[in-house]
Design a protein around this motif. Structure first.
Motif, PDB file in Angstrom:
ATOM      1  N   ILE A 718       0.846  -1.188   0.000  1.00  0.00           N
ATOM      2  CA  ILE A 718       0.000   0.000   0.000  1.00  0.00           C
ATOM      3  C   ILE A 718       0.883   1.239   0.000  1.00  0.00           C
ATOM      4  CG2 ILE A 718      -1.749   1.281   1.289  1.00  0.00           C
ATOM      5  CD1 ILE A 718      -2.747  -1.286   0.034  1.00  0.00           C
ATOM      6  N   VAL A 719       0.606   2.152  -0.927  1.00  0.00           N
ATOM      7  CA  VAL A 719       1.360   3.395  -0.997  1.00  0.00           C
ATOM      8  C   VAL A 719       0.372   4.559  -0.943  1.00  0.00           C
ATOM      9  CG1 VAL A 719       2.961   4.801  -2.338  1.00  0.00           C
ATOM     10  CG2 VAL A 719       3.127   2.300  -2.410  1.00  0.00           C
ATOM     11  N   ASN A 720       0.436   5.301   0.145  1.00  0.00           N
ATOM     12  CA  ASN A 720      -0.427   6.476   0.317  1.00  0.00           C
ATOM     13  C   ASN A 720      -1.903   6.166   0.102  1.00  0.00           C
ATOM     14  OD1 ASN A 720       1.747   8.076   0.880  1.00  0.00           O
ATOM     15  ND2 ASN A 720       2.022   8.758  -1.227  1.00  0.00           N
ATOM     16  N   GLY A 721      -2.331   5.048   0.648  1.00  0.00           N
ATOM     17  CA  GLY A 721      -3.750   4.756   0.622  1.00  0.00           C
ATOM     18  C   GLY A 721      -4.217   3.988  -0.589  1.00  0.00           C
ATOM     19  N   SER A 722      -3.372   3.603  -1.531  1.00  0.00           N
ATOM     20  CA  SER A 722      -3.800   2.805  -2.685  1.00  0.00           C
ATOM     21  C   SER A 722      -2.733   1.787  -2.990  1.00  0.00           C
ATOM     22  CB  SER A 722      -4.035   3.724  -3.895  1.00  0.00           C
ATOM     23  OG  SER A 722      -2.830   4.358  -4.253  1.00  0.00           O
ATOM     24  N   SER A 723      -3.132   0.720  -3.644  1.00  0.00           N
ATOM     25  CA  SER A 723      -2.172  -0.347  -3.945  1.00  0.00           C
ATOM     26  C   SER A 723      -1.211   0.121  -5.015  1.00  0.00           C
ATOM     27  CB  SER A 723      -2.914  -1.600  -4.422  1.00  0.00           C
ATOM     28  OG  SER A 723      -3.585  -1.331  -5.637  1.00  0.00           O
ATOM     29  N   ALA A 724       0.007  -0.460  -4.979  1.00  0.00           N
ATOM     30  CA  ALA A 724       1.052  -0.036  -5.914  1.00  0.00           C
ATOM     31  C   ALA A 724       0.714  -0.399  -7.337  1.00  0.00           C
ATOM     32  CB  ALA A 724       2.384  -0.665  -5.508  1.00  0.00           C
ATOM     33  N   THR A 725      -0.191  -1.387  -7.526  1.00  0.00           N
ATOM     34  CA  THR A 725      -0.532  -1.828  -8.888  1.00  0.00           C
ATOM     35  C   THR A 725      -1.587  -0.931  -9.513  1.00  0.00           C
ATOM     36  OG1 THR A 725      -2.217  -3.317  -8.004  1.00  0.00           O
ATOM     37  CG2 THR A 725      -0.015  -4.200  -8.318  1.00  0.00           C
ATOM     38  N   GLU A 726      -2.184  -0.037  -8.687  1.00  0.00           N
ATOM     39  CA  GLU A 726      -3.223   0.821  -9.218  1.00  0.00           C
ATOM     40  C   GLU A 726      -2.654   2.189  -9.527  1.00  0.00           C
ATOM     41  OE1 GLU A 726      -6.279   0.979  -6.332  1.00  0.00           O
ATOM     42  OE2 GLU A 726      -6.841  -1.117  -6.532  1.00  0.00           O
ATOM     43  N   THR A 727      -3.294   2.899 -10.426  1.00  0.00           N
ATOM     44  CA  THR A 727      -2.928   4.274 -10.706  1.00  0.00           C
ATOM     45  C   THR A 727      -3.352   5.153  -9.539  1.00  0.00           C
ATOM     46  OG1 THR A 727      -3.330   3.828 -13.036  1.00  0.00           O
ATOM     47  CG2 THR A 727      -3.205   6.144 -12.378  1.00  0.00           C
ATOM     48  N   ARG A 728      -2.581   6.186  -9.284  1.00  0.00           N
ATOM     49  CA  ARG A 728      -2.923   7.068  -8.178  1.00  0.00           C
ATOM     50  C   ARG A 728      -4.336   7.605  -8.344  1.00  0.00           C
ATOM     51  NH1 ARG A 728      -2.805  12.520  -7.281  1.00  0.00           N
ATOM     52  NH2 ARG A 728      -2.075  12.894  -9.412  1.00  0.00           N
ATOM     53  N   LYS A 729      -5.091   7.494  -7.286  1.00  0.00           N
ATOM     54  CA  LYS A 729      -6.489   7.916  -7.324  1.00  0.00           C
ATOM     55  C   LYS A 729      -6.562   9.432  -7.248  1.00  0.00           C
ATOM     56  CE  LYS A 729     -10.950   6.913  -5.240  1.00  0.00           C
ATOM     57  NZ  LYS A 729     -11.648   6.184  -4.157  1.00  0.00           N
ATOM     58  N   LYS A 730      -7.157  10.063  -8.259  1.00  0.00           N
ATOM     59  CA  LYS A 730      -7.257  11.511  -8.292  1.00  0.00           C
ATOM     60  C   LYS A 730      -8.554  11.966  -7.637  1.00  0.00           C
ATOM     61  CE  LYS A 730      -4.628  11.911 -12.597  1.00  0.00           C
ATOM     62  NZ  LYS A 730      -4.668  12.367 -14.001  1.00  0.00           N
ATOM     63  N   GLU A 731      -8.499  13.170  -7.077  1.00  0.00           N
ATOM     64  CA  GLU A 731      -9.686  13.738  -6.448  1.00  0.00           C
ATOM     65  C   GLU A 731     -10.628  14.276  -7.525  1.00  0.00           C
ATOM     66  OE1 GLU A 731     -10.895  17.093  -3.074  1.00  0.00           O
ATOM     67  OE2 GLU A 731      -8.798  16.816  -3.680  1.00  0.00           O
ATOM     68  N   VAL A 732     -11.892  13.908  -7.424  1.00  0.00           N
ATOM     69  CA  VAL A 732     -12.902  14.329  -8.394  1.00  0.00           C
ATOM     70  C   VAL A 732     -14.008  15.060  -7.642  1.00  0.00           C
ATOM     71  CG1 VAL A 732     -14.542  13.614 -10.166  1.00  0.00           C
ATOM     72  CG2 VAL A 732     -12.395  12.364  -9.883  1.00  0.00           C
ATOM     73  N   LEU A 733     -14.330  16.267  -8.108  1.00  0.00           N
ATOM     74  CA  LEU A 733     -15.408  17.057  -7.512  1.00  0.00           C
ATOM     75  C   LEU A 733     -16.541  17.211  -8.506  1.00  0.00           C
ATOM     76  CD1 LEU A 733     -13.372  20.000  -5.908  1.00  0.00           C
ATOM     77  CD2 LEU A 733     -14.166  17.924  -4.784  1.00  0.00           C
ATOM     78  N   LYS A 734     -17.767  17.105  -8.004  1.00  0.00           N
ATOM     79  CA  LYS A 734     -18.921  17.404  -8.845  1.00  0.00           C
ATOM     80  C   LYS A 734     -19.224  18.890  -8.650  1.00  0.00           C
ATOM     81  CE  LYS A 734     -22.358  14.527  -9.290  1.00  0.00           C
ATOM     82  NZ  LYS A 734     -23.613  13.751  -9.073  1.00  0.00           N
ATOM     83  N   VAL A 735     -19.177  19.656  -9.747  1.00  0.00           N
ATOM     84  CA  VAL A 735     -19.264  21.105  -9.627  1.00  0.00           C
ATOM     85  C   VAL A 735     -20.214  21.694 -10.668  1.00  0.00           C
ATOM     86  CG1 VAL A 735     -16.902  21.272  -8.736  1.00  0.00           C
ATOM     87  CG2 VAL A 735     -17.309  21.504 -11.200  1.00  0.00           C
ATOM     88  N   VAL A 736     -20.600  22.928 -10.429  1.00  0.00           N
ATOM     89  CA  VAL A 736     -21.243  23.758 -11.446  1.00  0.00           C
ATOM     90  C   VAL A 736     -20.358  24.980 -11.632  1.00  0.00           C
ATOM     91  CG1 VAL A 736     -23.610  23.019 -11.038  1.00  0.00           C
ATOM     92  CG2 VAL A 736     -22.676  24.886  -9.692  1.00  0.00           C
ATOM     93  N   VAL A 737     -20.262  25.455 -12.878  1.00  0.00           N
ATOM     94  CA  VAL A 737     -19.469  26.639 -13.170  1.00  0.00           C
ATOM     95  C   VAL A 737     -20.339  27.864 -12.926  1.00  0.00           C
ATOM     96  CG1 VAL A 737     -18.169  27.878 -14.934  1.00  0.00           C
ATOM     97  CG2 VAL A 737     -18.064  25.386 -14.838  1.00  0.00           C
ATOM     98  N   THR A 738     -19.839  28.798 -12.103  1.00  0.00           N
ATOM     99  CA  THR A 738     -20.633  29.978 -11.738  1.00  0.00           C
ATOM    100  C   THR A 738     -20.177  31.261 -12.423  1.00  0.00           C
ATOM    101  OG1 THR A 738     -19.215  30.311  -9.800  1.00  0.00           O
ATOM    102  CG2 THR A 738     -21.233  29.021  -9.484  1.00  0.00           C
ATOM    103  N   GLU A 739     -18.937  31.310 -12.896  1.00  0.00           N
ATOM    104  CA  GLU A 739     -18.424  32.519 -13.544  1.00  0.00           C
ATOM    105  C   GLU A 739     -17.226  32.144 -14.405  1.00  0.00           C
ATOM    106  OE1 GLU A 739     -19.622  35.347 -13.753  1.00  0.00           O
ATOM    107  OE2 GLU A 739     -18.082  36.831 -14.172  1.00  0.00           O
ATOM    108  N   VAL A 740     -17.135  32.739 -15.605  1.00  0.00           N
ATOM    109  CA  VAL A 740     -16.016  32.490 -16.515  1.00  0.00           C
ATOM    110  C   VAL A 740     -15.206  33.771 -16.657  1.00  0.00           C
ATOM    111  CG1 VAL A 740     -15.362  31.960 -18.880  1.00  0.00           C
ATOM    112  CG2 VAL A 740     -17.161  30.636 -17.777  1.00  0.00           C
ATOM    113  N   LEU A 741     -13.898  33.656 -16.439  1.00  0.00           N
ATOM    114  CA  LEU A 741     -12.985  34.778 -16.621  1.00  0.00           C
ATOM    115  C   LEU A 741     -12.217  34.560 -17.926  1.00  0.00           C
ATOM    116  CD1 LEU A 741     -11.522  34.869 -13.002  1.00  0.00           C
ATOM    117  CD2 LEU A 741     -13.594  35.974 -13.842  1.00  0.00           C
ATOM    118  N   GLY A 742     -11.314  35.439 -18.244  1.00  0.00           N
ATOM    119  CA  GLY A 742     -10.491  35.249 -19.421  1.00  0.00           C
ATOM    120  C   GLY A 742      -9.351  34.286 -19.166  1.00  0.00           C
ATOM    121  N   GLY A 743      -8.672  33.868 -20.226  1.00  0.00           N
ATOM    122  CA  GLY A 743      -7.498  33.017 -20.102  1.00  0.00           C
ATOM    123  C   GLY A 743      -7.789  31.613 -19.627  1.00  0.00           C
ATOM    124  N   GLY A 744      -9.006  31.133 -19.815  1.00  0.00           N
ATOM    125  CA  GLY A 744      -9.348  29.767 -19.434  1.00  0.00           C
ATOM    126  C   GLY A 744      -9.626  29.580 -17.955  1.00  0.00           C
TER     127      GLY A 744
END
Length: 988
Positions: A718-744
């Motif tokens: 186990i490495v940092n909470g996940s098995s070494a054979t698995e890809t590192r688990k990324k954090e995923v958030l369910k979101v809504v976009v509330t405002e768009v600025l320039g430059g992405g």
């Protein structure tokens, strides 16, 4: 109510006063603040004449007046006045037929005569039926020996009062100070004969009929206008006829207006103060010619008494001082208020404060002094004390908030007290005397104990060096203050009433500190919010001063010598190792939780503080999954608790390694059982205490797949909470976009976040009220406020970004630029669309999180295709109400703390539409409105795979010459498509 206008018709009124046995003062029934009134004499009858102050009554004069007073005072009557020619002196009197309540059977003149308290006047003209009836009643009273016709031998002489010299205006045989001292705490019966102003009355003290002036203790009403002439405001000369033949003048004393009146100084008539007449009328209506009770407090050298006056109103006993203060007709004064008991003093002060807030009568134009404190409502809670920050600040874990929530722990500063400061060695601020004792007292009393917290007010304080105003930044923070009650461990510890009417059990923690001399009560300004138990704190402080407790003692403060080894060199810490190992177990106090397995400990026996780490137990590092949860668990379990340790060794960084027990429980076992740590036998299991228990605890967590073991498969590392054979688990958030600025860049808000719903609910339930008065609310740059959004008129939390010229609004339409911290948009709003932000929603961080598309570069608004890119990104994200899955690839913290729109930590995300699974970055590349950022393409295999997947969309845009590729390849020379070459090492 002129006589000419009222003769010949019946009028209604209420009897306000009864000066004698045949005279009434009747007040009109109008709804005016001070209705008109007139004095009338009962027609056809004469009552015995009363003495004026020091004179002599006619026989039965007092009994006659008392009969009429008790019969009529405060009652409604109907009366008819009769025309009467003026006397030789030119004065005229109004005679009237008076009926009680309008009943013809309750003719007052007849009742007085029938009971023998007046005689019928001789009639010069022809008698009428009423006079004949009066004569009949008089003869009947004479026959029965009623009233003044008593046949008891010596009765007329006995009825004459023996009036002592009046105590008003000079020296008499009456000593007001001696009288008050000997009757302290006794209730003295009296009848009010005159009301000088709302808070000064002249009374007969019964049964001796001592005539004296009484000032109402604790208050002062507006003056009725009499003032001492300037040339006469001097002390009278002390003459040889003074008692004991004293000739030496007493020290000059500044006299109050009332005392100047009493001393007989020359007076001039001046117009009454505003609401002076109203205050006098209020007191007259409740006390004039009525029975009252006086609690004398003190007397002055002009023989005036000062005390509390109580009167009866519909069977309820009321305090005149309190009622005047409630109705905005008197103010609290300290010189006499200090004579009252704490309960009465607190009630009068609270009544005055309420009258000021509601701007009642004399407070109509009251402008409160500038203050930065605001009340907090409905913020009472219970919880366990997690940490004592200082003698007047603690952190409480709210029972109503789930463990692990950002709001689970609440910082509470104790209301209305100030403890010695702990100081800060980093800034050079030294620790004040008794600061450590105050903190240690709270630690021993409160840590881990249940408390009841009554939040009372919040205050904005500047952040920076308070000793150097020039260096003080414009930023400030809001601190919440409350009263904390230590919950009793047994049923007999008492109950303390709370500010909101409840009764939190236990002892007031602030009072416990003050009475021991470990804190002092804050000297609040007049209109400043304060503890609901402020008077108790003042009493506790007086007791501590009298007993010379703590900081009030004359002796030297305790000395402390604790050597901090956390900042010492590794060599010095190794020198201490033998001292820590010579005793197998040492008592210590956990001063700070550095991480799940690393702590700062204070060891009193060895007078040192050390960095300590658990042997063989390792929690996730900061930033890794479950690291914060491990820290939170240790804060709840061992922070500032008494523990025992065994020191095994010290590492090269100066951190001591060993085992730690709290209440005989090995803390390493607690962490391992919760799945928040791993057991590392490489430390040497044979020398780790309870190593077998540690191994068993880890196996238990693995079997249950708790926390860091949630993806555990037996036989895999186990490495940092996940098995070494698995890809590192990324954090995923369910979101809504509330405002768009320039430059992405854009702002997102988490979907399903309970905090979002809670904030929206609280804002929706607020009573916004009228626009603030100019000058009463002056938001500054960086302040959090409520602002009304122009698009839908909703009220939202916002940060002030820019203020009008001069920094203060001069008109309701002056414009402020605001940034909505929960949505990310920014606009300019006028002053009248801003409000003060309630403390309940002030401390919650902004809900809008700044994000940017990962792996791609989007042109800024100033660059070619920047405007088109922003519009297309808005079309992709804002036009759809569907949420997105934001996969967090990286966090960019180079923007520092959030200060406004477009700044702060940026989440670099892959934004995927939850419904269509389309990738927003891919859509931008395909439209030719973004390009791949290739500089870090080969950092990791994951990044290279993501780049390879997106490259086909960019290639499609190039082929079709879409967007920025319209005129060919626009890649800059410095963005190589190959991985960067390594620079050769520099030889030295």
């Amino acid at each position: 109510m002129a006589a000419a206008a009222t003769q010949g018709r019946w009028l209604r009124g209420k009897v306000k006063a009864v000066p004698s046995g045949d005279t009434l003062v009747i007040m009109g029934m109008a709804k005016a603040e001070i209705p008109p009134e007139k004095m009338v004499t009962l027609a056809s009858v004469i009552a015995p004449r009363l003495a004026r102050r020091d004179g002599v009554d006619e026989p039965f004069a007092w009994e006659s007046r008392e009969f009429l007073r008790k019969l009529c005072i405060g009652k409604e009557v109907t009366f008819l006045t009769h025309a009467t020619p003026p006397t030789q002196s030119g004065m005229s009197r109004e005679f009237a037929t008076v009926l009680l309540g309008g009943s013809t059977t309750q003719n007052v003149s007849k009742l007085v005569v029938a009971n023998g308290w007046a005689k019928v006047k001789e009639q010069k003209s022809e008698s009428n039926e009423d006079v004949a009836e009066l004569l009949r009643l008089e003869e009947q009273a004479k026959e029965q020996g009623l009233g003044k016709w008593s046949k008891v031998p010596g009765a007329p002489e006995a009825s004459i009062r023996n009036l002592p010299p009046s105590a008003i205006g000079g020296y008499s045989g009456f000593d007001a100070l001696d009288f008050a001292t000997s009757n302290k705490g006794r209730s003295i019966q009296a009848i009010v004969e005159q009301v000088r102003d709302g808070s000064a009355l002249r009374v007969y003290l019964l049964p001796e009929f001592q005539f004296v002036q009484v000032f109402v203790a604790g208050i002062q009403s507006p003056s009725m206008g009499r003032r001492a002439a300037p040339e006469n405001i001097t002390e009278p000369e002390v003459s040889a006829d003074r008692p004991n033949g004293e000739s030496k003048a007493e020290p000059r004393v500044e006299l109050t207006s009332a005392q100047k009146v009493a001393s007989g100084q020359t007076m001039i008539e001046v117009a009454p103060d505003p609401f002076g007449r109203e205050a006098k009328h209020f007191t007259e209506m409740r006390t004039l010619h009525r029975d009252v009770r006086i609690l004398p407090e003190t007397g002055d050298r002009f023989n005036n008494l000062t005390g509390s006056i109580y009167y009866d109103e519909a069977g309820e006993v009321k305090n005149l001082a309190l009622e005047l203060a409630k109705n905005g007709l008197a103010k609290y004064v300290e010189w006499s208020g200090k004579l009252l008991d704490d309960k009465d003093k607190k009630e009068i002060k609270s009544a005055e404060l309420e009258a000021k807030k509601n701007r009642i009568r004399m407070w109509t134009n009251y402008v409160p002094p500038a203050t930065n404190s605001k009340p907090i409502h409905d913020q009472n809670f219970t919880g366990k004390v997690v940490e004592v920050v200082s003698g007047d600040c603690i952190i409480v874990a709210d029972d109503a908030v789930p463990f692990g929530s950002p709001l689970a722990e609440r910082r509470v500063n104790l209301s209305s007290i100030r403890c010695p400061k702990m100081g800060n060695p980093r800034t050079g601020d030294g620790r004040e005397n008794y600061a450590r004792e105050a903190k240690e007292f709270l630690r021993q009393k409160l840590i881990g104990r249940q408390v009841n917290v009554c939040m009372e007010y919040s205050r904005k304080v500047p952040v920076g060096d308070s000793t150097n105003p020039a260096a003080m930044p414009a930023e400030s923070r809001v601190i919440d203050f409350g009263s904390v009650f230590l919950a009793p461990q047994s049923k007999g510890e008492g109950v303390v009433p709370s500010a909101n009417g409840g009764q939190p059990a236990g002892s007031n923690v602030a009072e416990m500190l003050v009475v021991r001399g470990l804190a002092e009560a804050v000297k609040h300004r007049d209109f400043e919010e304060r503890s609901s138990y402020y008077d108790a704190l003042l009493a506790a402080e007086s007791k501590a001063i009298a007993n010379r407790k703590g900081k009030h003692s004359a002796g030297d403060p305790p000395a402390h010598h604790i050597q901090d080894l956390t900042t010492a060199s590794a060599k010095k810490t190794k020198d201490f190792l033998p001292f820590l190992q010579r005793s197998r177990r040492l008592s210590a106090v956990v001063d700070y939780v550095l991480s799940g397995h690393r702590f700062k400990l204070v060891i009193p026996k060895e007078t040192c503080s050390i960095a300590f780490s658990l042997s063989g137990v390792r929690c996730p590092g900061r930033g890794e999954p479950y690291s914060e949860e491990a820290i939170a668990l240790m804060r709840r379990r061992i922070l500032q608790r008494d523990v025992e340790i065994e020191v095994e060794t010290v590492d090269r960084n100066g951190t001591f390694l060993g085992s730690l027990w709290e209440s005989r429980t090995n803390i390493g076992v607690v962490l391992l059982q919760a799945g928040l740590a791993k057991f590392q036998a490489s430390f040497g299991a044979d020398r780790i205490a309870d190593s077998h228990l540690l191994a068993q605890a880890e196996e238990s967590a693995k079997r249950q797949k708790l926390k860091i073991w949630e993806n555990y498969v037996e036989g895999q590392e186990i490495v940092n909470g996940s098995s070494a054979t698995e890809t590192r688990k990324k954090e995923v958030l369910k979101v809504v976009v509330t405002e768009v600025l320039g430059g992405g860049k854009f702002y997102v808000q988490s979907v399903g976040d309970k905090m979002v719903a809670s904030i929206q609910q609280q804002l929706a339930s607020l009573d916004i009220g009228e626009a603030p008065v100019l000058g009463s609310f002056n938001p500054k740059k960086g302040d959090l406020v409520l602002a009304q959004f122009s698009a839908d008129n909703s009220w939202n939390r916002a940060m002030i970004v820019n203020v009008p010229r001069g920094g203060i609004a001069q008109s309701p339409n002056d414009e402020f630029e605001v940034f909505y911290i929960d949505y990310g948009n920014q606009e300019i709003v006028p002053y009248n669309r801003l409000r003060l932000l309630p403390p309940a929603v002030h401390s919650v961080p902004g809900l809008a999180q700044l994000a940017s598309l990962a792996f791609v570069k989007v042109p800024s608004l100033e660059e070619d295709y920047g405007q088109e890119a922003a519009e297309y990104l808005s079309e992709l994200t804002l036009s759809s109400s569907q949420p997105f899955n934001a996969v967090i690839e990286e966090r960019d913290t180079s923007g520092g703390k959030a200060k406004g729109q477009g700044t702060g930590t940026v989440l670099l995300v892959s934004l995927v539409d939850e419904e269509s699974s389309s990738n927003v970055s891919a859509a931008m590349l395909k439209a030719g409105l973004a390009r791949l950022e290739k500089r870090r393409r080969w950092d990791t295999k994951e990044r290279k795979a993501a780049f390879d997947e997106l490259e086909e969309y960019q290639q499609e845009a190039k082929t079709k010459r879409s967007g920025m590729w319209q005129y060919g390849d626009i890649q800059s020379d410095d963005e190589d498509s190959a991985p960067p070459t390594r620079k050769p090492a520099v030889k030295r």
